[in-house]
Motif scaffolding. Structure first.
Motif, PDB file in Angstrom:
ATOM      1  N   ALA A 147      55.622 -45.188 -12.451  1.00 23.80           N
ATOM      2  CA  ALA A 147      54.170 -45.343 -12.566  1.00 23.80           C
ATOM      3  C   ALA A 147      53.677 -46.590 -11.853  1.00 23.80           C
ATOM      4  O   ALA A 147      52.592 -46.604 -11.265  1.00 23.80           O
ATOM      5  N   ASN A 148      54.463 -47.652 -11.894  1.00 26.77           N
ATOM      6  CA  ASN A 148      54.093 -48.905 -11.229  1.00 26.77           C
ATOM      7  C   ASN A 148      54.804 -49.094  -9.904  1.00 26.77           C
ATOM      8  O   ASN A 148      54.648 -50.130  -9.246  1.00 26.77           O
ATOM      9  N   ASP A 149      55.618 -48.098  -9.496  1.00 25.88           N
ATOM     10  CA  ASP A 149      56.385 -48.128  -8.252  1.00 25.88           C
ATOM     11  C   ASP A 149      57.278 -49.357  -8.164  1.00 25.88           C
ATOM     12  O   ASP A 149      57.364 -50.018  -7.118  1.00 25.88           O
ATOM     13  N   ILE A 150      57.960 -49.650  -9.267  1.00 25.81           N
ATOM     14  CA  ILE A 150      58.851 -50.801  -9.338  1.00 25.81           C
ATOM     15  C   ILE A 150      60.269 -50.330  -9.674  1.00 25.81           C
ATOM     16  O   ILE A 150      60.455 -49.450 -10.521  1.00 25.81           O
ATOM     17  N   ALA A 151      61.251 -50.915  -9.010  1.00 26.06           N
ATOM     18  CA  ALA A 151      62.653 -50.663  -9.341  1.00 26.06           C
ATOM     19  C   ALA A 151      63.405 -51.984  -9.339  1.00 26.06           C
ATOM     20  O   ALA A 151      63.051 -52.912  -8.590  1.00 26.06           O
ATOM     21  N   VAL A 152      64.418 -52.064 -10.177  1.00 22.54           N
ATOM     22  CA  VAL A 152      65.246 -53.267 -10.268  1.00 22.54           C
ATOM     23  C   VAL A 152      66.691 -52.875  -9.977  1.00 22.54           C
ATOM     24  O   VAL A 152      67.215 -51.928 -10.559  1.00 22.54           O
ATOM     25  N   GLY A 183      46.905 -53.034   4.355  1.00 24.66           N
ATOM     26  CA  GLY A 183      48.136 -52.824   3.609  1.00 24.66           C
ATOM     27  C   GLY A 183      47.913 -53.114   2.143  1.00 24.66           C
ATOM     28  O   GLY A 183      46.922 -53.760   1.762  1.00 24.66           O
ATOM     29  N   PHE A 184      48.832 -52.631   1.307  1.00 23.24           N
ATOM     30  CA  PHE A 184      48.703 -52.820  -0.131  1.00 23.24           C
ATOM     31  C   PHE A 184      49.981 -53.418  -0.706  1.00 23.24           C
ATOM     32  O   PHE A 184      51.093 -53.063  -0.297  1.00 23.24           O
ATOM     33  N   ALA A 185      49.801 -54.328  -1.645  1.00 21.67           N
ATOM     34  CA  ALA A 185      50.920 -54.957  -2.341  1.00 21.67           C
ATOM     35  C   ALA A 185      50.679 -54.878  -3.840  1.00 21.67           C
ATOM     36  O   ALA A 185      49.540 -54.998  -4.302  1.00 21.67           O
ATOM     37  N   ILE A 186      51.750 -54.673  -4.589  1.00 20.53           N
ATOM     38  CA  ILE A 186      51.671 -54.631  -6.045  1.00 20.53           C
ATOM     39  C   ILE A 186      51.531 -56.069  -6.551  1.00 20.53           C
ATOM     40  O   ILE A 186      52.366 -56.921  -6.224  1.00 20.53           O
ATOM     41  N   PRO A 187      50.494 -56.392  -7.310  1.00 17.20           N
ATOM     42  CA  PRO A 187      50.349 -57.763  -7.821  1.00 17.20           C
ATOM     43  C   PRO A 187      51.570 -58.171  -8.634  1.00 17.20           C
ATOM     44  O   PRO A 187      52.090 -57.385  -9.427  1.00 17.20           O
ATOM     45  N   ILE A 188      52.030 -59.393  -8.433  1.00 17.48           N
ATOM     46  CA  ILE A 188      53.250 -59.829  -9.111  1.00 17.48           C
ATOM     47  C   ILE A 188      53.064 -59.885 -10.617  1.00 17.48           C
ATOM     48  O   ILE A 188      54.027 -59.694 -11.374  1.00 17.48           O
ATOM     49  N   THR A 189      51.848 -60.114 -11.083  1.00 18.13           N
ATOM     50  CA  THR A 189      51.612 -60.124 -12.526  1.00 18.13           C
ATOM     51  C   THR A 189      51.938 -58.770 -13.132  1.00 18.13           C
ATOM     52  O   THR A 189      52.620 -58.680 -14.170  1.00 18.13           O
ATOM     53  N   ARG A 190      51.495 -57.684 -12.482  1.00 18.29           N
ATOM     54  CA  ARG A 190      51.794 -56.334 -12.963  1.00 18.29           C
ATOM     55  C   ARG A 190      53.273 -56.005 -12.762  1.00 18.29           C
ATOM     56  O   ARG A 190      53.904 -55.399 -13.629  1.00 18.29           O
ATOM     57  N   ALA A 191      53.818 -56.411 -11.620  1.00 15.23           N
ATOM     58  CA  ALA A 191      55.227 -56.124 -11.342  1.00 15.23           C
ATOM     59  C   ALA A 191      56.141 -56.823 -12.344  1.00 15.23           C
ATOM     60  O   ALA A 191      57.138 -56.242 -12.798  1.00 15.23           O
ATOM     61  N   LYS A 192      55.812 -58.065 -12.688  1.00 17.14           N
ATOM     62  CA  LYS A 192      56.658 -58.819 -13.626  1.00 17.14           C
ATOM     63  C   LYS A 192      56.681 -58.144 -15.000  1.00 17.14           C
ATOM     64  O   LYS A 192      57.726 -58.108 -15.659  1.00 17.14           O
ATOM     65  N   GLN A 193      55.558 -57.611 -15.437  1.00 19.14           N
ATOM     66  CA  GLN A 193      55.532 -56.907 -16.719  1.00 19.14           C
ATOM     67  C   GLN A 193      56.455 -55.691 -16.693  1.00 19.14           C
ATOM     68  O   GLN A 193      57.190 -55.428 -17.645  1.00 19.14           O
ATOM     69  N   ALA A 194      56.429 -54.950 -15.565  1.00 20.15           N
ATOM     70  CA  ALA A 194      57.299 -53.787 -15.427  1.00 20.15           C
ATOM     71  C   ALA A 194      58.757 -54.209 -15.389  1.00 20.15           C
ATOM     72  O   ALA A 194      59.620 -53.573 -16.033  1.00 20.15           O
ATOM     73  N   VAL A 195      59.071 -55.277 -14.661  1.00 21.12           N
ATOM     74  CA  VAL A 195      60.447 -55.763 -14.569  1.00 21.12           C
ATOM     75  C   VAL A 195      60.951 -56.214 -15.933  1.00 21.12           C
ATOM     76  O   VAL A 195      62.082 -55.914 -16.329  1.00 21.12           O
ATOM     77  N   HIS A 208      64.531 -55.787 -20.380  1.00 21.89           N
ATOM     78  CA  HIS A 208      64.603 -56.003 -21.825  1.00 21.89           C
ATOM     79  C   HIS A 208      63.871 -54.865 -22.541  1.00 21.89           C
ATOM     80  O   HIS A 208      62.789 -55.075 -23.118  1.00 21.89           O
ATOM     81  N   PRO A 209      64.427 -53.657 -22.479  1.00 25.37           N
ATOM     82  CA  PRO A 209      63.758 -52.506 -23.102  1.00 25.37           C
ATOM     83  C   PRO A 209      63.646 -52.658 -24.618  1.00 25.37           C
ATOM     84  O   PRO A 209      64.538 -53.232 -25.265  1.00 25.37           O
TER      85      PRO A 209
END
Length: 264
Positions: free
Chosen positions: A137-142, A241-253, A258-259
């Motif tokens: 949903a946030n297009d984030i992977a770790v 171009g578009f970048a995912i804000p780090i504030t939103r990305a950090k929440q997803a990470v 830490h599920p």
């Protein structure tokens, strides 16, 4: 021509001023009044941006799209689907956010369906990556690698960005490793036509194929966004171009690392 040169010089001097300390002196001895440059900042940040190569298999949905004659015509593909097209190779970028634990963040769409993930560091070391988790949903992977002497990119605060702030996009466009492009924030909270869920940082710093998952940093070298996508041709940058804000990305990470235990 003279007016444009004056504007360009004023822009460079303004960027340099942002990298100075409170006394007006350069933070790095290599920055001089005669040669304003972002090189000292990039020398610190570039080692934390990695190249990611993915080997995987297309999903049923992707194969269905690939069979669409109109889609194949748009991208200049042969009219018939070939058996080998069930597999794919992709290349993009990633960012080291925790050097001690080998934690790297990238975009979900880059590693989706990956069977093998290869990570190449700035010093040319090639490592095997392991998927830790993904948030489509946030297009984030770790992902995680086993290595010493990694360099992490310090996190910034994307909530403080303003339209007009200078930013640098760092990644591996077209396989050209450790490439940096300068631009400004051209929009805050922008809607991305490719991924309408969520708000993005819009920038005119050149983002091209291969930049996905790379870093968008401010002139202090702080990570403010994760490069995600672009508008225009699939093979060139159009200035949006578009970048995912780090504030939103950090929440997803944080959720992925830490599920929250499920309640029975």
């Amino acid at each position: 021509m003279v007016r444009q040169m004056a504007i360009d010089l004023a822009m460079v001097m303004s960027i340099t001023a942002c990298a100075l300390d409170g006394t007006g002196s350069p933070k790095d001895d290599t920055v001089t009044d005669a040669m304003p440059t972002l090189a000292p900042m990039l020398e610190r940040v570039l080692p934390g941006v990695v190249s990611i190569a993915v080997d995987g298999r297309l999903s049923a949905e992707e194969m269905l799209l690939l069979r669409d004659p109109e889609f194949r015509r748009m991208f200049g593909l042969p009219k018939r689907v070939q058996p080998e097209e069930r597999r794919f190779l992709a290349q993009g970028s990633g960012i080291v956010i925790d050097a001690a634990n080998g934690t790297i963040v990238t975009t979900h769409h880059l590693v989706d369906g990956a069977e093998e993930i290869s990570v190449t560091l700035a010093d040319a070391r090639r490592l095997s990556g392991r998927m830790i988790g993904a948030d489509a949903a946030n297009d984030i992977a770790v992902i995680q690698v086993e290595s010493r002497d990694l360099v992490a990119v310090p996190l910034g605060n994307s909530d403080t960005l303003r339209v007009g702030d200078y930013v640098v996009a760092i990644g591996n466009p077209f396989g050209l490793a450790q490439t940096a492009t300068l631009g400004i924030v051209s929009g805050i909270g922008a809607r991305n036509p490719v991924e309408p869920d969520g708000r993005f940082i819009q920038t005119d710093a050149a983002i091209n194929p291969g930049n996905s998952g790379g870093a968008l940093v401010n002139v202090r070298g702080e990570l403010v966004g994760i490069n995600d996508s672009l508008i225009g041709s699939a093979v060139s940058n159009s200035g949006i171009g578009f970048a995912i804000p780090i504030t939103r990305a950090k929440q997803a990470v944080d959720r992925l690392l830490h599920p929250t235990p499920s309640r029975s």
